[in-house]
Design a protein around this motif. Structure first.
Motif, mmCIF file in Angstrom:
data_model
loop_
_atom_site.group_PDB
_atom_site.id
_atom_site.type_symbol
_atom_site.label_atom_id
_atom_site.label_comp_id
_atom_site.label_asym_id
_atom_site.label_seq_id
_atom_site.Cartn_x
_atom_site.Cartn_y
_atom_site.Cartn_z
ATOM 1 N N CYS A 57 -4.656 -27.300 -13.686
ATOM 2 C CA CYS A 57 -5.933 -26.596 -13.725
ATOM 3 C C CYS A 57 -5.825 -25.264 -12.977
ATOM 4 O O CYS A 57 -4.828 -24.992 -12.319
ATOM 5 C CB CYS A 57 -7.031 -27.458 -13.114
ATOM 6 N N GLN A 83 -2.891 -30.029 -19.306
ATOM 7 C CA GLN A 83 -4.303 -30.001 -18.962
ATOM 8 C C GLN A 83 -5.067 -31.060 -19.744
ATOM 9 O O GLN A 83 -5.918 -31.763 -19.199
ATOM 10 C CB GLN A 83 -4.888 -28.616 -19.238
ATOM 11 N N GLN A 84 -4.735 -31.198 -21.025
ATOM 12 C CA GLN A 84 -5.409 -32.194 -21.863
ATOM 13 C C GLN A 84 -5.112 -33.596 -21.361
ATOM 14 O O GLN A 84 -6.003 -34.449 -21.297
ATOM 15 C CB GLN A 84 -4.973 -32.050 -23.327
ATOM 16 N N HIS A 87 -7.192 -34.162 -18.313
ATOM 17 C CA HIS A 87 -8.576 -34.342 -18.766
ATOM 18 C C HIS A 87 -8.780 -35.743 -19.313
ATOM 19 O O HIS A 87 -9.784 -36.406 -19.006
ATOM 20 C CB HIS A 87 -8.916 -33.294 -19.827
ATOM 21 N N PRO A 91 -11.610 -37.792 -17.176
ATOM 22 C CA PRO A 91 -12.556 -36.886 -17.837
ATOM 23 C C PRO A 91 -13.785 -36.534 -17.003
ATOM 24 O O PRO A 91 -14.323 -35.435 -17.138
ATOM 25 C CB PRO A 91 -12.941 -37.635 -19.119
ATOM 26 N N TYR A 94 -12.639 -33.656 -14.562
ATOM 27 C CA TYR A 94 -12.022 -32.450 -15.121
ATOM 28 C C TYR A 94 -13.115 -31.622 -15.784
ATOM 29 O O TYR A 94 -13.675 -32.031 -16.798
ATOM 30 C CB TYR A 94 -10.938 -32.814 -16.122
ATOM 31 N N LYS A 95 -13.410 -30.498 -15.186
ATOM 32 C CA LYS A 95 -14.484 -29.652 -15.690
ATOM 33 C C LYS A 95 -13.892 -28.406 -16.350
ATOM 34 O O LYS A 95 -13.115 -27.680 -15.732
ATOM 35 C CB LYS A 95 -15.414 -29.206 -14.550
ATOM 36 N N ILE A 96 -14.264 -28.192 -17.589
ATOM 37 C CA ILE A 96 -13.843 -26.995 -18.302
ATOM 38 C C ILE A 96 -15.035 -26.047 -18.297
ATOM 39 O O ILE A 96 -16.125 -26.400 -18.764
ATOM 40 C CB ILE A 96 -13.422 -27.302 -19.741
#
Length: 101
Positions: A57, A83-84, A87, A91, A94-96
């Motif tokens: 990240c 990253q995926q 995530h 989940p 993990y903040k997008i």
């Protein structure tokens, strides 16, 4: 204390009084990375998934006693495979954050 001086290459550099040169700084960094990777490998052997923060990240954030992985993307960008994976593993942590440029 100078625990890095236990590394044989660093002892030689230190003995030459190059304590602030780019050469010894680079050697210190490599010794540190070698040390960290050794511990990471021990953890992997115990079942941990270990990642370098830079492949997971952009930043790590803390809010309300919780740790979050923060990834900043422009609208339309997608996560890299590491990253995926992170995530998918966590989940809710993990903040997008999408932002147009």
């Amino acid at each position: 204390t100078n625990s890095y001086l236990k590394h044989p290459d660093l002892k030689a550099l230190h003995a030459r009084s190059l304590t602030h040169s780019s050469e010894i700084q680079r050697a210190r960094r490599y010794a540190q990375l070698e040390y960290e990777e050794g511990i990471a490998n021990e953890l992997r052997a115990k079942g941990w998934m270990i990642f370098s923060p830079t492949v997971v990240c952009d930043r790590v954030g803390v809010k309300d006693d919780r740790v979050f992985f923060l990834e900043f993307k422009r609208t339309g960008q997608i996560l890299r495979p590491s990253q995926q994976l992170t995530h998918d593993l966590v989940p809710r942590r993990y903040k997008i954050i999408y932002k147009d440029s």
